[in-house]
Design a protein around this motif. Structure first.
Motif, PDB file in Angstrom:
ATOM      1  N   PHE A 123       0.819  -1.208   0.000  1.00  0.00           N
ATOM      2  CA  PHE A 123       0.000   0.000   0.000  1.00  0.00           C
ATOM      3  C   PHE A 123       0.857   1.264   0.000  1.00  0.00           C
ATOM      4  O   PHE A 123       1.954   1.286   0.555  1.00  0.00           O
ATOM      5  N   ILE A 124       0.313   2.268  -0.610  1.00  0.00           N
ATOM      6  CA  ILE A 124       0.931   3.596  -0.606  1.00  0.00           C
ATOM      7  C   ILE A 124       0.172   4.417   0.433  1.00  0.00           C
ATOM      8  O   ILE A 124      -1.051   4.571   0.350  1.00  0.00           O
ATOM      9  N   ALA A 125       0.902   4.932   1.426  1.00  0.00           N
ATOM     10  CA  ALA A 125       0.270   5.569   2.582  1.00  0.00           C
ATOM     11  C   ALA A 125       0.592   7.055   2.635  1.00  0.00           C
ATOM     12  O   ALA A 125       1.469   7.563   1.934  1.00  0.00           O
ATOM     13  N   TRP A 126      -0.157   7.741   3.505  1.00  0.00           N
ATOM     14  CA  TRP A 126       0.076   9.161   3.768  1.00  0.00           C
ATOM     15  C   TRP A 126       1.070   9.320   4.919  1.00  0.00           C
ATOM     16  O   TRP A 126       1.168   8.463   5.788  1.00  0.00           O
ATOM     17  N   SER A 127       1.776  10.451   4.939  1.00  0.00           N
ATOM     18  CA  SER A 127       2.688  10.735   6.044  1.00  0.00           C
ATOM     19  C   SER A 127       1.890  11.057   7.301  1.00  0.00           C
ATOM     20  O   SER A 127       0.673  11.274   7.253  1.00  0.00           O
ATOM     21  N   ASP A 128       2.580  11.116   8.444  1.00  0.00           N
ATOM     22  CA  ASP A 128       1.915  11.332   9.727  1.00  0.00           C
ATOM     23  C   ASP A 128       1.123  12.635   9.764  1.00  0.00           C
ATOM     24  O   ASP A 128       0.107  12.727  10.456  1.00  0.00           O
ATOM     25  N   ASN A 129       1.562  13.643   9.033  1.00  0.00           N
ATOM     26  CA  ASN A 129       0.878  14.946   9.053  1.00  0.00           C
ATOM     27  C   ASN A 129      -0.509  14.891   8.439  1.00  0.00           C
ATOM     28  O   ASN A 129      -1.303  15.820   8.603  1.00  0.00           O
ATOM     29  N   TYR A 130      -0.816  13.804   7.718  1.00  0.00           N
ATOM     30  CA  TYR A 130      -2.094  13.710   7.011  1.00  0.00           C
ATOM     31  C   TYR A 130      -2.950  12.554   7.523  1.00  0.00           C
ATOM     32  O   TYR A 130      -3.867  12.110   6.839  1.00  0.00           O
ATOM     33  N   GLN A 131      -2.658  12.080   8.740  1.00  0.00           N
ATOM     34  CA  GLN A 131      -3.370  10.918   9.257  1.00  0.00           C
ATOM     35  C   GLN A 131      -4.831  11.200   9.600  1.00  0.00           C
ATOM     36  O   GLN A 131      -5.590  10.284   9.899  1.00  0.00           O
ATOM     37  N   ASN A 132      -5.234  12.475   9.549  1.00  0.00           N
ATOM     38  CA  ASN A 132      -6.636  12.802   9.803  1.00  0.00           C
ATOM     39  C   ASN A 132      -7.502  12.569   8.569  1.00  0.00           C
ATOM     40  O   ASN A 132      -8.739  12.565   8.664  1.00  0.00           O
ATOM     41  N   LEU A 133      -6.906  12.370   7.410  1.00  0.00           N
ATOM     42  CA  LEU A 133      -7.670  12.165   6.186  1.00  0.00           C
ATOM     43  C   LEU A 133      -8.364  10.806   6.212  1.00  0.00           C
ATOM     44  O   LEU A 133      -7.787   9.811   6.665  1.00  0.00           O
ATOM     45  N   PRO A 134      -9.604  10.727   5.712  1.00  0.00           N
ATOM     46  CA  PRO A 134     -10.312   9.437   5.696  1.00  0.00           C
ATOM     47  C   PRO A 134      -9.539   8.345   4.964  1.00  0.00           C
ATOM     48  O   PRO A 134      -9.491   7.200   5.411  1.00  0.00           O
ATOM     49  N   ALA A 135      -8.908   8.695   3.836  1.00  0.00           N
ATOM     50  CA  ALA A 135      -8.147   7.697   3.080  1.00  0.00           C
ATOM     51  C   ALA A 135      -6.949   7.196   3.876  1.00  0.00           C
ATOM     52  O   ALA A 135      -6.634   6.004   3.862  1.00  0.00           O
ATOM     53  N   ALA A 136      -6.277   8.111   4.585  1.00  0.00           N
ATOM     54  CA  ALA A 136      -5.116   7.727   5.389  1.00  0.00           C
ATOM     55  C   ALA A 136      -5.531   6.789   6.515  1.00  0.00           C
ATOM     56  O   ALA A 136      -4.819   5.817   6.823  1.00  0.00           O
ATOM     57  N   LYS A 137      -6.657   7.060   7.141  1.00  0.00           N
ATOM     58  CA  LYS A 137      -7.139   6.208   8.225  1.00  0.00           C
ATOM     59  C   LYS A 137      -7.466   4.813   7.714  1.00  0.00           C
ATOM     60  O   LYS A 137      -7.178   3.808   8.385  1.00  0.00           O
ATOM     61  N   TRP A 138      -8.065   4.748   6.516  1.00  0.00           N
ATOM     62  CA  TRP A 138      -8.433   3.433   5.967  1.00  0.00           C
ATOM     63  C   TRP A 138      -7.186   2.606   5.676  1.00  0.00           C
ATOM     64  O   TRP A 138      -7.127   1.418   5.986  1.00  0.00           O
ATOM     65  N   VAL A 139      -6.183   3.232   5.069  1.00  0.00           N
ATOM     66  CA  VAL A 139      -4.948   2.519   4.754  1.00  0.00           C
ATOM     67  C   VAL A 139      -4.271   2.025   6.033  1.00  0.00           C
ATOM     68  O   VAL A 139      -3.801   0.882   6.108  1.00  0.00           O
ATOM     69  N   GLU A 140      -4.245   2.867   7.063  1.00  0.00           N
ATOM     70  CA  GLU A 140      -3.610   2.475   8.320  1.00  0.00           C
ATOM     71  C   GLU A 140      -4.323   1.279   8.941  1.00  0.00           C
ATOM     72  O   GLU A 140      -3.675   0.335   9.426  1.00  0.00           O
ATOM     73  N   ARG A 141      -5.655   1.299   8.917  1.00  0.00           N
ATOM     74  CA  ARG A 141      -6.415   0.157   9.460  1.00  0.00           C
ATOM     75  C   ARG A 141      -6.143  -1.105   8.647  1.00  0.00           C
ATOM     76  O   ARG A 141      -6.001  -2.198   9.198  1.00  0.00           O
ATOM     77  N   THR A 142      -6.070  -0.969   7.342  1.00  0.00           N
ATOM     78  CA  THR A 142      -5.891  -2.127   6.470  1.00  0.00           C
ATOM     79  C   THR A 142      -4.496  -2.731   6.604  1.00  0.00           C
ATOM     80  O   THR A 142      -4.315  -3.950   6.528  1.00  0.00           O
ATOM     81  N   LEU A 143      -3.511  -1.900   6.822  1.00  0.00           N
ATOM     82  CA  LEU A 143      -2.139  -2.401   6.986  1.00  0.00           C
ATOM     83  C   LEU A 143      -1.977  -3.233   8.254  1.00  0.00           C
ATOM     84  O   LEU A 143      -1.142  -4.133   8.310  1.00  0.00           O
ATOM     85  N   GLN A 144      -2.752  -2.917   9.295  1.00  0.00           N
ATOM     86  CA  GLN A 144      -2.709  -3.677  10.547  1.00  0.00           C
ATOM     87  C   GLN A 144      -1.276  -3.824  11.077  1.00  0.00           C
ATOM     88  O   GLN A 144      -0.837  -4.913  11.462  1.00  0.00           O
ATOM     89  N   GLY A 145      -0.559  -2.722  11.070  1.00  0.00           N
ATOM     90  CA  GLY A 145       0.786  -2.738  11.622  1.00  0.00           C
ATOM     91  C   GLY A 145       1.877  -3.024  10.623  1.00  0.00           C
ATOM     92  O   GLY A 145       3.068  -2.870  10.935  1.00  0.00           O
ATOM     93  N   ARG A 146       1.528  -3.487   9.427  1.00  0.00           N
ATOM     94  CA  ARG A 146       2.545  -3.723   8.394  1.00  0.00           C
ATOM     95  C   ARG A 146       3.091  -2.396   7.880  1.00  0.00           C
ATOM     96  O   ARG A 146       2.412  -1.368   7.935  1.00  0.00           O
ATOM     97  N   SER A 147       4.286  -2.408   7.353  1.00  0.00           N
ATOM     98  CA  SER A 147       4.877  -1.197   6.784  1.00  0.00           C
ATOM     99  C   SER A 147       4.324  -0.959   5.383  1.00  0.00           C
ATOM    100  O   SER A 147       4.118  -1.907   4.623  1.00  0.00           O
ATOM    101  N   PRO A 148       4.097   0.288   5.027  1.00  0.00           N
ATOM    102  CA  PRO A 148       3.645   0.585   3.665  1.00  0.00           C
ATOM    103  C   PRO A 148       4.807   0.438   2.676  1.00  0.00           C
ATOM    104  O   PRO A 148       5.981   0.455   3.062  1.00  0.00           O
ATOM    105  N   ALA A 149       4.463   0.334   1.407  1.00  0.00           N
ATOM    106  CA  ALA A 149       5.494   0.274   0.369  1.00  0.00           C
ATOM    107  C   ALA A 149       6.104   1.641   0.142  1.00  0.00           C
ATOM    108  O   ALA A 149       7.276   1.771  -0.216  1.00  0.00           O
TER     109      ALA A 149
END
Length: 312
Positions: free
Chosen positions: A200-226
């Motif tokens: 997955f391609i993720a957002w940086s910490d400064n953008y973790q409030n975005l709905p898309a960023a939250k979804w990616v973080e939940r989906t990764l379940q602790g895995r590192s993004p690409a």
């Protein structure tokens, strides 16, 4: 009355404006860029204000200009002067002539893919109107007159502004044909609901409030993004180059022929679109003309903004 208020009345608006610009920007050069003047002029006005008040307003450091305690005390009264000056300017503007300069703030991708392709029609209708499109990462402050109006994805909750909801923008999960073939042996996913082995391609910490960023973080379940990126276009390019999957606005993904929509819970992500303008400028013909243009263009593109790409 503040102990310095009596002396401030002898300072003109330009001096107080420059003081606030340095306080907000932290340097003479940043303040000069914001105001469109010479840094030397800004420095001279700040020194003039300090001399008039008899106090040091800034500490000069290698990292820039830092407010002293006395300087911090003066920010609030200076902003009251700014509010009065800007209100005076807005009230003095002509209301019946569609000409002059209008600053429109919006997200870069909305500007590039929705607003700018249609802007020539507004220019033909109002040739004496100059539109400045602001796509800075930080939202422009309409109250401080950093922009006259804005097309935003978040509903304003404060400020003397007039707002109107224009519709919604939908998101989806997208990946390149090559990536999908590599992952599943075919371009069409048969296990679209299982994403535990995907990149997955993720957002940086400064953008973790975005709905898309939250979804990616939940989906990764602790895995590192690409990859971690700070802009939608960077994520689009990364997905196009098969670095991983990205949650993108559907209209943006549709611009890349190699991207495919992957059904997932990301399909539920959507953001409202709001046109926002300062209430004092509602009667301004030039601002109203741009606001009407934005509303018309967004409405005309609502099918593209609110629906998934036909590519699967």
């Amino acid at each position: 009355m503040h102990p310095y208020a009596a002396n401030m009345q002898h300072s003109d608006w330009n001096t107080i404006r420059d003081f606030l610009a340095v306080a907000r920007g932290g340097s003479l050069n940043q303040a000069a860029n914001t105001l469109g003047v010479n840094a030397t002029t800004v420095g001279r006005r700040v020194e003039s204000l300090e001399a008039a008040l008899g106090v040091r307003l800034f500490q000069r450091a290698q990292t820039g200009f830092v407010l002293t305690d006395e300087g911090r005390d003066l920010v609030d009264p200076a902003e009251k002067v700014e509010d009065a000056a800007l209100a005076f300017e807005r009230r003095a503007e002509p209301t019946d002539t569609v000409s002059g300069h209008v600053r429109l703030a919006t997200a870069e991708n909305l500007a590039n893919f929705i607003i700018l392709p249609a802007l020539s029609s507004l220019r033909r209708k109002h040739p004496n109107l100059v539109v400045e499109v602001l796509t800075d990462v930080q939202s422009a402050n309409l109250h401080r007159r950093e922009a006259d109006l804005a097309l935003r994805l978040v509903r304003p909750t404060q400020g003397n502004v007039t707002i109107k909801r224009l519709g919604e923008m939908r998101y989806g999960l997208y990946a390149s044909s090559e990536y999908l073939s590599q992952q599943g042996g075919t371009e069409v996913r048969s296990d679209a609901g299982r994403l535990d082995t995907d990149q997955f391609i993720a957002w940086s910490d400064n953008y973790q409030n975005l709905p898309a960023a939250k979804w990616v973080e939940r989906t990764l379940q602790g895995r590192s993004p690409a990859l971690v990126a700070t802009s939608l276009y960077a994520q689009l390019v990364a997905a196009r180059e098969s670095l991983g999957m990205a949650v993108l606005p559907c209209f943006l993904a549709a611009s890349e022929p190699t991207l495919r929509h992957v059904p997932s819970e990301a399909d539920t992500i959507k953001q409202d679109l709001w046109v926002v303008l300062h209430s004092d400028l509602v009667a301004s013909a030039r601002v109203r003309a741009v606001a009407d243009f934005v509303e018309e263009i967004v409405t005309n593109n609502m099918g593209k903004l609110s629906k998934f790409s036909e590519k699967h």
